[in-house]
Scaffold this motif. Structure first.
Motif, PDB file in Angstrom:
ATOM      1  N   ASP A 211      35.523  21.173  25.829  1.00 29.23           N
ATOM      2  CA  ASP A 211      34.454  20.201  25.568  1.00 29.23           C
ATOM      3  C   ASP A 211      34.979  18.998  24.794  1.00 29.23           C
ATOM      4  O   ASP A 211      34.483  17.885  24.935  1.00 29.23           O
ATOM      5  CB  ASP A 211      33.329  20.849  24.740  1.00 29.23           C
ATOM      6  CG  ASP A 211      32.485  21.789  25.594  1.00 29.23           C
ATOM      7  OD1 ASP A 211      32.627  21.751  26.832  1.00 29.23           O
ATOM      8  OD2 ASP A 211      31.703  22.567  25.011  1.00 29.23           O
ATOM      9  N   GLN A 212      35.946  19.270  23.956  1.00 25.76           N
ATOM     10  CA  GLN A 212      36.499  18.186  23.135  1.00 25.76           C
ATOM     11  C   GLN A 212      37.455  17.321  23.946  1.00 25.76           C
ATOM     12  O   GLN A 212      38.064  16.401  23.417  1.00 25.76           O
ATOM     13  CB  GLN A 212      37.233  18.764  21.932  1.00 25.76           C
ATOM     14  CG  GLN A 212      36.334  19.474  20.931  1.00 25.76           C
ATOM     15  CD  GLN A 212      35.753  18.496  19.931  1.00 25.76           C
ATOM     16  OE1 GLN A 212      36.439  17.603  19.449  1.00 25.76           O
ATOM     17  NE2 GLN A 212      34.468  18.647  19.616  1.00 25.76           N
TER      18      GLN A 212
ATOM     19  N   ARG B 139      35.954  26.525  34.045  1.00 25.47           N
ATOM     20  CA  ARG B 139      35.522  25.207  33.615  1.00 25.47           C
ATOM     21  C   ARG B 139      36.533  24.097  33.831  1.00 25.47           C
ATOM     22  O   ARG B 139      36.144  22.930  33.992  1.00 25.47           O
ATOM     23  CB  ARG B 139      35.177  25.253  32.121  1.00 25.47           C
ATOM     24  CG  ARG B 139      33.987  26.124  31.779  1.00 25.47           C
ATOM     25  CD  ARG B 139      32.744  25.254  31.771  1.00 25.47           C
ATOM     26  NE  ARG B 139      33.015  24.043  31.032  1.00 25.47           N
ATOM     27  CZ  ARG B 139      32.798  23.873  29.730  1.00 25.47           C
ATOM     28  NH1 ARG B 139      32.281  24.849  29.021  1.00 25.47           N
ATOM     29  NH2 ARG B 139      33.086  22.726  29.155  1.00 25.47           N
TER      30      ARG B 139
ATOM     31  N   GLU C  97      36.121  27.125  25.459  1.00 18.73           N
ATOM     32  CA  GLU C  97      35.119  26.178  25.948  1.00 18.73           C
ATOM     33  C   GLU C  97      34.955  25.012  24.974  1.00 18.73           C
ATOM     34  O   GLU C  97      34.800  23.863  25.369  1.00 18.73           O
ATOM     35  CB  GLU C  97      33.771  26.890  26.153  1.00 18.73           C
ATOM     36  CG  GLU C  97      33.794  27.782  27.392  1.00 18.73           C
ATOM     37  CD  GLU C  97      32.514  28.582  27.561  1.00 18.73           C
ATOM     38  OE1 GLU C  97      31.681  28.572  26.624  1.00 18.73           O
ATOM     39  OE2 GLU C  97      32.355  29.228  28.619  1.00 18.73           O
ATOM     40  N   HIS C  98      35.014  25.346  23.700  1.00 18.00           N
ATOM     41  CA  HIS C  98      34.896  24.295  22.696  1.00 18.00           C
ATOM     42  C   HIS C  98      36.029  23.277  22.837  1.00 18.00           C
ATOM     43  O   HIS C  98      35.794  22.051  22.825  1.00 18.00           O
ATOM     44  CB  HIS C  98      34.905  24.916  21.307  1.00 18.00           C
ATOM     45  CG  HIS C  98      35.153  23.963  20.191  1.00 18.00           C
ATOM     46  ND1 HIS C  98      34.299  22.923  19.880  1.00 18.00           N
ATOM     47  CD2 HIS C  98      36.179  23.872  19.305  1.00 18.00           C
ATOM     48  CE1 HIS C  98      34.786  22.252  18.852  1.00 18.00           C
ATOM     49  NE2 HIS C  98      35.923  22.802  18.490  1.00 18.00           N
TER      50      HIS C  98
END
Lengths: 338, 338
Positions: B176-177, B208, B172-173
Motif C-alpha cells: 500500500d505504501q 496484490r 499488504e501494508h
DNA sequence: ATAACTTCCTAAAACGTTTCACACGCTCGC
DNA sequence: GCGAGCGTGTGAAACGTTTTAGGAAGTTAT
C-alpha cells in the motif's frame, strides 16, 4: 489408570507396603531381586508418587517461592533465572509469584504459600515500610530472604546491589571523559534506588570535580516517555547552560533521552553523552549503544536462593547475612568520546 | 507456634474436630455462637490450613502450571500475566515453570508437576515433533492446553496466533505504501512462526502485487545481531536492486536492521522502510519507532487458562477446541512514508 | 404423647506416604 | 551350641484434613 498407590504396587509385587517405600527412598536396604520386582510393578502400573501425602507426612514441602513485583520486568526475570539454577540443583522446585506491586495480591500469595508450607520465600516486598505480610511468615518459622532490598533488620537475610556505588561509577566515568556540566535524570526520589544512585553521583562529584556541576532533572517515573519529556526540557536551556552529559536512573529513561535528542538533530555522544542504569538487553541494541551500569542480576537470584537454603537447613543456628553486590560500568558508544 | 492443627483448634474451642472443619468449609451449618468460638480459637492459635492434607484428601490440587520456553522473553511474560488473571479469579494458583527450551528440563518439571497432581498444564512444548512428555500427562487424565502451537491433534486444546495472517498484514501494508522491491528477513525456517509469516507475505504478494518482488534473506536466528548482519548484506547490493522495504520475522531482527542502516547513514523510512513482528515494548522506543505486527499475548494466556479450567470442570464431556487469534498491524514511523 | 422433622454437633474412616519397632533367618566368633 | 550382629522384610502408627452416617436435643404436626 489415574491413580495407582503404593499399596497396589505392593500387592502387585507381592511385598509389603513398607518395602515399596524402601525401594523408593533407601534402595540399598532392599535385596536386588525384590527391588527389581518392585520396580517392575511400578513401571507396569505407571505409579507416580503422591506428593501431597509425602509432604503431609514430612510436615514440609520441597518448594521455594519467589515473589516479584513484576514478572515482565527484565530485572526480575533474570533474578528468577539465577534462583532457579540453585533451587533446582538442590532438588527443590521454584514457584514464581507475581505481586504486581499490589500489596493485597502479595498478601494473598503469601497466605497460599503458607498453606502450602513452603520451605522458604524469596521476595522483593511491595512498599518499603513495615512488612506485616512478612511478619506472619517469620512467626511461623518460614525463612524469608529479601531481594534487592537492603534490610536494616537483623531478623532476616537480604541481598542487594550497591546503588550508591553504581551512581559513583557512572559519575566518575563522565568526569573522566572531561564533562563538567552533568544532569541526573530520574524519579520519584521515594524509590530507594533512585535516591541512592543520585547520592552516589553527588558524592563522586564532591570528591573529584570541584569545578563541576550536577543538575537534577526529576522525572515522574522510570519510563521511556518520562525520559523523552526530560530531554525536551533540557533542550529548552540556553546552549551554554545545557549539560554535556546526562546520567539516567535507568535504561528506559536513557533510551527516551537518546531518542529525543537524536530526533532533534543532536549527536550522541558528541553533543551530549548518556549513561543509563541496569544494562538491559536493549542497551546494547539502541541506535547508539548505551553505556550503562550493570547489576549482577542472576547472581542476585543465585545468592538469595543459597542463603535461603542455608537457613532452611541450619534452622536455629543460622546467622542472618546481608550480601551487597557491586555493580559494574559498561562503557559503550553513548558516552565514549574517542 | 509453628503448626497448630485443626485438632488443637477444636480442643481450644471445646468442640469436635468436624465442627471446626464445618466452620471452615460450610459456616452456615454451624450455630453463630459456636462459630465465633471456633474463629476466636483459630485467631488465637494462628491456625493456618494445611494444604497437603487437604489435597491428599481431595485427591487433587488447586494449582495450575504454565511451562514456558523462556521466562525472560517478553512474549511469555505477557502470556503468563494473562493466564494469571483467569487462574486467580478461579481461586486457583498459577505456578510458572521454565523449560529453557531444554527437553530434559521440561520432562523433569512435568514429572514434578505430576507428583503434585496439578489440576492442569499450559505449555509451549520444546520442539515440534511428537511430545512424549505430554503423553504421560494425558494418560493420567491431566488436562493440557498447548500455547502458541497449533495442534493437529484432536486430543487437546490449543491457542495460537495466525502467523500467516500476520505476514499478510505486514506485506499488504508495505505494498500500500508503494513499495515494489521488498525483503523478508528471518530464519531458521524450521521454526513454524518464521515459515508461516513468510508464507503470509508471499501469499499477499501473489494476490496484490503482480509487479512486485519478495526477496528472502535468511538469518541464522532471531536476534539483534542477526538483523545487523542481514542489513549489512543488503547494503552490498547495487543501489538499484536494493529493497526499499524489509519485513522482519521479529522485532529483534528489525531493531538490528534499523541500527545498522541508520549507522550507515541511510534514512528510515525514506530510504528503507521496516516492519517488525511481536510489537515488543521497545518497538515503540526505538530511535525510529518501529511498525510491528502485534499479537494478543495476554489474551492468549487468558484464553488458554479458560480452556483449561473448562476442561478440568467438564471432565469426560469436554470437547477440545482450537482457538486462533488474529494479529494486528501497528503502524509507526519506520514504515510511514508520509 | 408420639412420630416426623430440624438443627447442631460428634465420631470415625479415609486419603497415600514415611518411619519406627520389631521379627525372622543367617553367619560369625568364641 | 549360643549370643551378637547383620541383612531383609513386615505391620502399624502417624501426619491433618474432609466427609459421611448418625446421635441428641428441640420443634412441629397429628
Amino acid at each position: 489408570m489415574s491413580a495407582a498407590s503404593i499399596k497396589e504396587v505392593a500387592r502387585h509385587a507381592g511385598v509389603s507396603l513398607g518395602t515399596v517405600s524402601n525401594v523408593l527412598n533407601r534402595p540399598n536396604n532392599v535385596a536386588p531381586a525384590t527391588r527389581q520386582r518392585v520396580l517392575d510393578a511400578i513401571a507396569e502400573l505407571g505409579y507416580v508418587r503422591n506428593d501431597s501425602a509425602r509432604q503431609l507426612r514430612a510436615g514440609q514441602s520441597r518448594t521455594i517461592a519467589i515473589v516479584v513485583l513484576d514478572v515482565a520486568n527484565p530485572f526480575f526475570t533474570d533474578v528468577v533465572r539465577g534462583a532457579e539454577q540453585v533451587v533446582e540443583e538442590a532438588g527443590a522446585m521454584l514457584v514464581v509469584c507475581n505481586s504486581g506491586e499490589d500489596s493485597a495480591r502479595e498478601r494473598r500469595h503469601l497466605e497460599l504459600l503458607e498453606e502450602q508450607r513452603v520451605r522458604g520465600v524469596l521476595i522483593t516486598p511491595v512498599g518499603h515500610g513495615r512488612q506485616p505480610n512478612l511478619g506472619r511468615l517469620h512467626n511461623r518459622g518460614i525463612p524469608v530472604v529479601l531481594v534487592d532490598r537492603g534490610s536494616g533488620r537483623a531478623s532476616r537475610c537480604s541481598v542487594a546491589v550497591d546503588d550508591v556505588l553504581g551512581g559513583r561509577l557512572a559519575m566518575e566515568h563522565l568526569l573522566d571523559q572531561g564533562h563538567r556540566r552533568i544532569a541526573y535524570l530520574g524519579g520519584p526520589f521515594s524509590i530507594p534506588q533512585v535516591a541512592d544512585r543520585h547520592a552516589g553521583a553527588a558524592a563522586a562529584l564532591a570528591e573529584r570535580g570541584p569545578a563541576a556541576e550536577l543538575r537534577v532533572a526529576p522525572t515522574t517515573n522510570l519510563t521511556v516517555a518520562a525520559g523523552r519529556r526530560a530531554a525536551e526540557e533540557l533542550l529548552t536551556l540556553p546552549v551554554r547552560q545545557r549539560p554535556s552529559a546526562v546520567f539516567c536512573a535507568n535504561d528506559l529513561i536513557a533510551l527516551g533521552v537518546l531518542q529525543e535528542l537524536t530526533g532533534r538533530g543532536l549527536r550522541v555522544p558528541d553533543d551530549v553523552a548518556i549513561v543509563g542504569y541496569d544494562d538491559i538487553e536493549f542497551a546494547d541494541a539502541a541506535a547508539v549503544p548505551l553505556s550503562s551500569v550493570r547489576q549482577p542480576r542472576e547472581q542476585l537470584g543465585r545468592t538469595a536462593a543459597q542463603l535461603l537454603l542455608e537457613e532452611a537447613e541450619a534452622g536455629e543456628s543460622h546467622r542472618h547475612r546481608h550480601v551487597v553486590f557491586q555493580p559494574e560500568l559498561v562503557v559503550r558508544r553513548s558516552s565514549d568520546r574517542r
